[in-house]
Motif scaffolding. Structure first.
Motif, PDB file in Angstrom:
ATOM      1  N   PHE A  88       0.844  -1.200   0.000  1.00  0.00           N
ATOM      2  CA  PHE A  88       0.000   0.000   0.000  1.00  0.00           C
ATOM      3  C   PHE A  88       0.871   1.239   0.000  1.00  0.00           C
ATOM      4  O   PHE A  88       1.884   1.291   0.700  1.00  0.00           O
ATOM      5  CB  PHE A  88      -0.864   0.081   1.272  1.00  0.00           C
ATOM      6  N   TYR A  89       0.454   2.254  -0.755  1.00  0.00           N
ATOM      7  CA  TYR A  89       1.072   3.578  -0.698  1.00  0.00           C
ATOM      8  C   TYR A  89      -0.062   4.591  -0.620  1.00  0.00           C
ATOM      9  O   TYR A  89      -0.895   4.669  -1.530  1.00  0.00           O
ATOM     10  CB  TYR A  89       1.951   3.849  -1.920  1.00  0.00           C
ATOM     11  N   ILE A  90      -0.106   5.349   0.477  1.00  0.00           N
ATOM     12  CA  ILE A  90      -1.189   6.295   0.713  1.00  0.00           C
ATOM     13  C   ILE A  90      -0.881   7.603  -0.003  1.00  0.00           C
ATOM     14  O   ILE A  90       0.176   8.199   0.201  1.00  0.00           O
ATOM     15  CB  ILE A  90      -1.393   6.552   2.229  1.00  0.00           C
ATOM     16  N   VAL A  91      -1.826   8.063  -0.822  1.00  0.00           N
ATOM     17  CA  VAL A  91      -1.665   9.303  -1.580  1.00  0.00           C
ATOM     18  C   VAL A  91      -2.389  10.455  -0.889  1.00  0.00           C
ATOM     19  O   VAL A  91      -1.886  11.576  -0.857  1.00  0.00           O
ATOM     20  CB  VAL A  91      -2.192   9.122  -3.027  1.00  0.00           C
ATOM     21  N   GLN A  92      -3.565  10.182  -0.335  1.00  0.00           N
ATOM     22  CA  GLN A  92      -4.376  11.225   0.298  1.00  0.00           C
ATOM     23  C   GLN A  92      -5.194  10.614   1.427  1.00  0.00           C
ATOM     24  O   GLN A  92      -5.600   9.467   1.350  1.00  0.00           O
ATOM     25  CB  GLN A  92      -5.318  11.832  -0.752  1.00  0.00           C
ATOM     26  N   GLY A  93      -5.466  11.413   2.459  1.00  0.00           N
ATOM     27  CA  GLY A  93      -6.285  10.964   3.577  1.00  0.00           C
ATOM     28  C   GLY A  93      -5.473  10.156   4.570  1.00  0.00           C
ATOM     29  O   GLY A  93      -4.246  10.090   4.498  1.00  0.00           O
ATOM     30  N   SER A  94      -6.179   9.544   5.520  1.00  0.00           N
ATOM     31  CA  SER A  94      -5.513   8.710   6.517  1.00  0.00           C
ATOM     32  C   SER A  94      -6.487   7.651   7.021  1.00  0.00           C
ATOM     33  O   SER A  94      -7.695   7.773   6.871  1.00  0.00           O
ATOM     34  CB  SER A  94      -4.981   9.562   7.672  1.00  0.00           C
ATOM     35  N   THR A  95      -5.902   6.618   7.634  1.00  0.00           N
ATOM     36  CA  THR A  95      -6.690   5.503   8.155  1.00  0.00           C
ATOM     37  C   THR A  95      -5.897   4.803   9.242  1.00  0.00           C
ATOM     38  O   THR A  95      -4.668   4.882   9.272  1.00  0.00           O
ATOM     39  CB  THR A  95      -7.033   4.491   7.037  1.00  0.00           C
ATOM     40  N   ASN A  96      -6.600   4.136  10.113  1.00  0.00           N
ATOM     41  CA  ASN A  96      -5.957   3.169  10.991  1.00  0.00           C
ATOM     42  C   ASN A  96      -6.026   1.836  10.266  1.00  0.00           C
ATOM     43  O   ASN A  96      -7.051   1.493   9.685  1.00  0.00           O
ATOM     44  CB  ASN A  96      -6.690   3.056  12.334  1.00  0.00           C
TER      45      ASN A  96
END
Length: 161
Positions: A88-96
């Motif tokens: 996974f690579y996060i581009v925008q936003g956030s999560t647990n």
């Protein structure tokens, strides 16, 4: 969204590293350096990626990997992938994201990728724009507590059988 696409530079490093580890080596003798076909190169413009993130989908599929864009606004189900490692690579936003632990309410409609309702135990980490995570095949994982619109790349690498 257009300002987010330059952040994908880190993703290229993750992609290249992952794909390099999964590619069949070229025999050193009797193969010329320019024998690889440029048809195998995959290019995605920022407009192509923006359109894919808007709906989520697969942007490339090969026998040993898939590259996908994902778009979430709320928590998903627990996932377990028997034959694929997820990058996974996060581009925008956030999560647990919770990894490991015991899956609660497992449903095996697809035995290769069972789903569940939640995870008991496990390790929770916060992922935000710019973060990356590698989850080996067989490890339960659950994105929950989504903040904003979560856009992320997923590279699914087929494990050796």
């Amino acid at each position: 969204m257009q300002n987010l696409i330059p952040k994908t530079g880190m993703l290229l490093i993750v992609f290249l590293s992952t794909m390099a580890m999964t590619q069949t080596p070229v025999p050193p003798s009797n193969v010329q350096a320019n024998s690889a076909s440029s048809d195998s190169v995959k290019y995605f413009s920022k407009d192509d990626l923006a359109a894919s993130f808007a709906k989520g989908g697969t942007v490339a599929t090969e026998p040993n990997y898939k590259v996908m864009t994902a778009h979430r606004t709320e928590s998903g189900n627990v996932e377990i992938h028997r034959s694929y490692t997820d990058v996974f690579y996060i581009v925008q936003g956030s999560t647990n994201i919770v990894t490991g632990g015991k899956v609660i309410g497992e449903k095996a409609a697809n035995p290769e990728e069972p789903r569940g309702d939640s995870i008991e135990g496990g390790q929770t980490r916060r992922l935000s724009a710019g973060d990356a995570m590698v989850i080996p095949a067989g490890v339960p994982h659950w994105m929950k507590d989504i903040e904003g619109t979560l856009l992320y790349f997923v590279v699914k690498v087929k494990t050796a059988e």
